[in-house]
Design a protein around this motif. Structure first.
Motif, PDB file in Angstrom:
ATOM      1  N   TYR A 162       0.825  -1.214   0.000  1.00 20.32           N
ATOM      2  CA  TYR A 162       0.000   0.000   0.000  1.00 20.32           C
ATOM      3  C   TYR A 162       0.856   1.260   0.000  1.00 20.32           C
ATOM      4  O   TYR A 162       0.456   2.295  -0.497  1.00 20.32           O
ATOM      5  N   ASP A 163       2.053   1.181   0.547  1.00 18.12           N
ATOM      6  CA  ASP A 163       2.926   2.346   0.646  1.00 18.12           C
ATOM      7  C   ASP A 163       3.364   2.802  -0.735  1.00 18.12           C
ATOM      8  O   ASP A 163       3.871   2.004  -1.532  1.00 18.12           O
ATOM      9  N   GLU A 164       3.193   4.088  -1.010  1.00 19.48           N
ATOM     10  CA  GLU A 164       3.519   4.625  -2.331  1.00 19.48           C
ATOM     11  C   GLU A 164       4.984   4.404  -2.686  1.00 19.48           C
ATOM     12  O   GLU A 164       5.322   4.204  -3.852  1.00 19.48           O
ATOM     13  N   ASP A 165       5.876   4.427  -1.698  1.00 16.19           N
ATOM     14  CA  ASP A 165       7.313   4.280  -1.963  1.00 16.19           C
ATOM     15  C   ASP A 165       7.697   2.871  -2.396  1.00 16.19           C
ATOM     16  O   ASP A 165       8.703   2.685  -3.092  1.00 16.19           O
ATOM     17  N   THR A 166       6.924   1.871  -1.986  1.00 15.08           N
ATOM     18  CA  THR A 166       7.295   0.485  -2.281  1.00 15.08           C
ATOM     19  C   THR A 166       6.322  -0.216  -3.228  1.00 15.08           C
ATOM     20  O   THR A 166       6.428  -1.422  -3.441  1.00 15.08           O
ATOM     21  N   ARG A 167       5.392   0.526  -3.800  1.00 16.82           N
ATOM     22  CA  ARG A 167       4.426  -0.072  -4.725  1.00 16.82           C
ATOM     23  C   ARG A 167       5.093  -0.530  -6.021  1.00 16.82           C
ATOM     24  O   ARG A 167       6.005   0.116  -6.525  1.00 16.82           O
ATOM     25  N   ALA A 168       4.568  -1.612  -6.568  1.00 16.35           N
ATOM     26  CA  ALA A 168       4.998  -2.053  -7.892  1.00 16.35           C
ATOM     27  C   ALA A 168       4.433  -1.099  -8.942  1.00 16.35           C
ATOM     28  O   ALA A 168       3.422  -0.419  -8.709  1.00 16.35           O
ATOM     29  N   LEU A 169       5.070  -1.052 -10.079  1.00 21.48           N
ATOM     30  CA  LEU A 169       4.619  -0.210 -11.177  1.00 21.48           C
ATOM     31  C   LEU A 169       3.193  -0.602 -11.579  1.00 21.48           C
ATOM     32  O   LEU A 169       2.885  -1.784 -11.715  1.00 21.48           O
ATOM     33  N   GLY A 170       2.326   0.349 -11.726  1.00 21.53           N
ATOM     34  CA  GLY A 170       0.950   0.075 -12.134  1.00 21.53           C
ATOM     35  C   GLY A 170      -0.031  -0.104 -10.985  1.00 21.53           C
ATOM     36  O   GLY A 170      -1.235  -0.176 -11.206  1.00 21.53           O
ATOM     37  N   VAL A 171       0.462  -0.175  -9.749  1.00 24.87           N
ATOM     38  CA  VAL A 171      -0.424  -0.306  -8.592  1.00 24.87           C
ATOM     39  C   VAL A 171      -0.948   1.080  -8.228  1.00 24.87           C
ATOM     40  O   VAL A 171      -0.180   2.022  -8.066  1.00 24.87           O
ATOM     41  N   THR A 172      -2.275   1.204  -8.130  1.00 25.90           N
ATOM     42  CA  THR A 172      -2.896   2.497  -7.844  1.00 25.90           C
ATOM     43  C   THR A 172      -3.822   2.386  -6.638  1.00 25.90           C
ATOM     44  O   THR A 172      -4.131   1.290  -6.177  1.00 25.90           O
TER      45      THR A 172
END
Length: 190
Positions: A162-172
């Motif tokens: 859920y953390d914006e810093d560790t999200r995979a590409l394309g996860v919103t």
């Protein structure tokens, strides 16, 4: 179909419907109620042995530590049913008070089977709305007036970061659903 489920431009795959419901990866989730049970351990949880209740300073059927039990009732509707629904993808978090541990201390399904380690795994029926109940043991401070806005019901069907810093590409944000527990006060009272 799998690729289409990840397409955030597809409104049928990701669409917040209201304050208490959302469509995430084609499944419709609706939170029906959030209730603070308090210190009394409900009868249906009294004999759950997976958790060491003494860790929470249990005295008979009551928690005496700085923890409370909360109850969440929700429904799930799946138009595809290509895999099991995991009830532990619906949890309680408070990121402000818990930087490292975002999960509740314990969580239980309403129907608890001591012989089955997959308590939270359910096979849904196609297009049938099914209701579930989960219980959680949370720190009392999560329920204090000053912290109710930050304590949220969090739906994360795929266990994505859920953390914006560790999200995979394309996860919103459309792939998660957060509801502050304070949202339920007008509906149910305090």
């Amino acid at each position: 179909m799998r690729k289409e489920q990840w397409n955030t431009d597809n409104n049928e795959s990701f669409n917040t419907i209201s304050e208490f419901s959302a469509v995430i990866f084609m499944k419709t989730y609706e939170v029906k109620s959030f209730t603070v049970i308090g210190k009394n351990i409900p009868d249906e949880l009294q004999n759950v042995n997976q958790l060491n209740w003494e860790e929470y300073r249990r005295n008979g059927g009551v928690l005496t530590g700085d923890y409370s039990i909360v109850k969440l009732i929700y429904t799930v509707t799946d138009p595809i049913c290509e895999r099991e629904f995991m009830g532990n993808c619906i949890t309680i978090i408070n990121q402000e008070l818990s930087r490292t541990k975002k999960e509740p201390l314990a969580m239980f399904p309403y129907v608890y089977d001591t012989l089955n380690p997959k308590h939270f795994h359910y096979q849904l029926e196609q297009n049938v709305t099914q209701e579930f109940t989960n219980y959680y043991v949370v720190p009392d401070e999560w329920l204090e007036e000053a912290n109710k806005q930050q304590t949220c019901i969090f739906i994360n069907p795929n266990g994505l970061s859920y953390d914006e810093d560790t999200r995979a590409l394309g996860v919103t944000d459309a792939m998660f659903f957060k509801i502050p527990i304070s949202s339920f006060e007008q509906e149910q009272g305090d």
